[in-house]
Scaffold this active site. Structure first.
Site, PDB file in Angstrom:
ATOM      1  N   GLN A 155      -4.412  -1.961   9.571  1.00  0.00           N
ATOM      2  CA  GLN A 155      -4.446  -3.268   8.917  1.00  0.00           C
ATOM      3  C   GLN A 155      -5.141  -4.303   9.800  1.00  0.00           C
ATOM      4  OE1 GLN A 155      -3.525  -3.775   5.772  1.00  0.00           O
ATOM      5  NE2 GLN A 155      -3.949  -5.959   5.821  1.00  0.00           N
TER       6      GLN A 155
ATOM      7  N   LYS B  48       0.845  -1.202   0.000  1.00  0.00           N
ATOM      8  CA  LYS B  48       0.000   0.000   0.000  1.00  0.00           C
ATOM      9  C   LYS B  48       0.880   1.252   0.000  1.00  0.00           C
ATOM     10  CE  LYS B  48      -3.718  -2.632   2.096  1.00  0.00           C
ATOM     11  NZ  LYS B  48      -4.422  -3.106   3.287  1.00  0.00           N
TER      12      LYS B  48
ATOM     13  N   ASP C 211     -10.705   2.877   4.428  1.00  0.00           N
ATOM     14  CA  ASP C 211     -11.113   1.473   4.371  1.00  0.00           C
ATOM     15  C   ASP C 211     -12.636   1.347   4.363  1.00  0.00           C
ATOM     16  OD1 ASP C 211      -9.373  -0.667   4.181  1.00  0.00           O
ATOM     17  OD2 ASP C 211      -8.717  -0.513   6.266  1.00  0.00           O
TER      18      ASP C 211
HETATM   19  N1  GUN Z   1      -7.001  -7.105   5.759  1.00  0.00           N
HETATM   20  C1  GUN Z   1      -7.427  -7.747   4.643  1.00  0.00           C
HETATM   21  N2  GUN Z   1      -8.018  -6.891   3.792  1.00  0.00           N
HETATM   22  C2  GUN Z   1      -7.966  -5.680   4.380  1.00  0.00           C
HETATM   23  C3  GUN Z   1      -8.425  -4.384   3.989  1.00  0.00           C
HETATM   24  O1  GUN Z   1      -9.010  -4.173   2.918  1.00  0.00           O
HETATM   25  N3  GUN Z   1      -8.167  -3.390   4.872  1.00  0.00           N
HETATM   26  C4  GUN Z   1      -7.545  -3.595   6.055  1.00  0.00           C
HETATM   27  N4  GUN Z   1      -7.365  -2.556   6.864  1.00  0.00           N
HETATM   28  N5  GUN Z   1      -7.135  -4.766   6.455  1.00  0.00           N
HETATM   29  C5  GUN Z   1      -7.329  -5.819   5.610  1.00  0.00           C
END
Ligand code: GUN
Length: 292
Positions: free
Chosen positions: A98, A54, A121
């Site tokens: 995350q 990311k 998110d």
């Molecule tokens: N873990 C797996 N997919 C995601 C996501 O889209 N966002 C976040 N924050 N954690 C994740």
């Protein structure tokens, strides 16, 4: 093969190019650089890899990125203090914590602390609540379902009036995907571990979103001829012909399903590249909110 392949790598790259152009335009206009803060709690290698990609994507698109890392034994208070600091920082456009968080952390509390205008998110209860309600708009749509629906729309699949079956009801994918499809006037069935007859339920589906994390679970003869199949699964299976000793497969048996479906996403190269592309789109949107 009957199915048209939906190329997530290509469509994701188009989204990234659009975001990069909008970022460059903002910067030329003297506006604030969109900046994403990621928060990693602990040392799960998969989470560390996701967070790193990311940050890398931000740099590739001309955006800023800040990566915060707390130890696996961080306290609830430490996590909350960090989120509040990022909420208050005018140089941070979007915040992503995350998931999964370590089990001693109250995830719901952390997610509900994120300022709704920075919730790239889309997981804060306010954003999910708005997604669920008629006539309301979330500020941000969760990235993986957003990317999945984007692939359908870009491929010309009609959502309105379609029978859609979502496999899985996770907070990250299944549940928001079902809400998005309802909002786009599909008739939606959510299939999960207690569903009685999954094959026959799927046979009614014009659109299938598979997000249950089970290797090649969906068989070809469960697919309605001509259906659009979006495979969100990313499962590693042993493969001695690969250098890494493994390869990635989806929740759908691709070789069988591609002979029946009208559209299908490959794994890898389908939904995967869309998640980060949509996160970048959301981070740009967050920066735009902060212009106001
Ligand atoms: N873990 C797996 N997919 C995601 C996501 O889209 N966002 C976040 N924050 N954690 C994740």
């Amino acid at each position: 093969m009957t199915a048209q392949l939906i190329d997530g790598k290509l469509i994701g790259q188009q989204v990234r190019d659009e975001v990069a152009a909008a970022v460059a335009k903002r910067i030329a206009e003297g506006k604030r650089k969109p900046t994403l803060a990621t928060v990693l709690i602990g040392d799960r290698p998969d989470s560390a890899a996701y967070v790193a990609s990311k940050g890398k994507a931000c740099q590739e698109l001309g955006m800023g990125s800040v990566s915060e890392h707390l130890p696996s034994d961080a306290t609830q208070e430490q996590v909350e203090t960090l989120v509040k600091k990022l909420n208050a920082d005018p140089n941070i456009s979007g915040i992503l914590v995350q998931l999964p968080m370590p089990s001693h952390i109250d995830e719901e509390k952390v997610l509900s602390l994120i300022n709704i205008e920075k919730d790239v998110d889309g997981f804060s209860p306010l954003n999910i609540g708005r997604l669920a309600q008629k006539g309301r708009e979330p500020l941000f749509v969760p990235c993986t379902p957003f990317g999945s629906i984007y692939l359908l729309e870009k491929s010309g699949v009609k959502i309105e009036g379609a029978n859609a079956v979502v496999l899985g009801r996770s907070n990250i994918v299944g549940m928001p995907a079902a809400l998005l499809l309802i909002g786009k006037n599909a008739t939606v069935t959510v299939v999960h571990s207690k569903t009685k007859d999954i094959p026959n339920t799927l046979r009614q589906a014009d659109i299938v979103i598979a997000a249950i994390g089970k290797t090649e679970f969906v068989r070809g003869d469960w697919i309605k001829p001509g259906a659009a199949v979006i495979d969100v699964g990313i499962n590693a299976v042993p493969d001695s012909t690969k250098k890494s000793g493994q390869r990635l497969v989806g929740d759908v048996n691709f070789n069988e399903a591609k002979e029946v479906a009208g559209f299908i996403t490959p794994v890898p190269g389908g939904v995967g590249p869309m998640t980060i592309a949509m996160l970048m789109k959301n981070t740009l949107r967050a920066a735009e909110f902060q212009d106001l």
